[in-house]
Write a protein that holds these residues in place. Structure first.
Motif: not given
Length: 109
Positions: A81-106
């Motif tokens: 599941t994590v691998k699939a989520l990371l693959a899907a996240l990798d296909q998103q625009p940079d600003e979306v990736r950064q927002a998701v990563l920041a939310a995950a860190r929080r």
């Protein structure tokens, strides 16, 4: 797909009777071949190696095997599941990736 003889050749530490027992207990998920006998996927071979490690090398008792296998299956499912989520996240625009990563860190602190 391979047959029982090929499986036993790839995992030589495991006797045929043990493989049969593992299939009966549903620890190893093999398919019945149209002409009889068992057929195994590469995933089955990997699982057979895992079972051999747990039962033969680590000498885990039969009673604990269902719990250990259930926990390992849950772990592998979570990893997929994590691998699939990371693959899907990798296909998103940079600003979306950064927002998701920041939310995950929080969330993880």
């Amino acid at each position: 797909m391979i047959g029982l003889a090929e499986l036993l050749a790839q995992v030589p530490a495991v006797p045929e009777a043990e493989v049969t027992l593992w299939i009966e207990r549903r620890w190893l998920r093999a398919e019945q071949a149209p002409g009889g006998g068992w057929v195994f996927t590469e995933m089955d071979v990997a699982r057979c190696r895992l079972l051999a490690e747990l039962r033969i090398t680590l000498e885990l008792e039969e009673e604990v095997m269902p719990l250990v296998l259930s926990l390992l299956d849950q772990l592998y499912d979570a990893r997929r599941t994590v691998k699939a989520l990371l693959a899907a996240l990798d296909q998103q625009p940079d600003e979306v990736r950064q927002a998701v990563l920041a939310a995950a860190r929080r969330e993880t602190g």
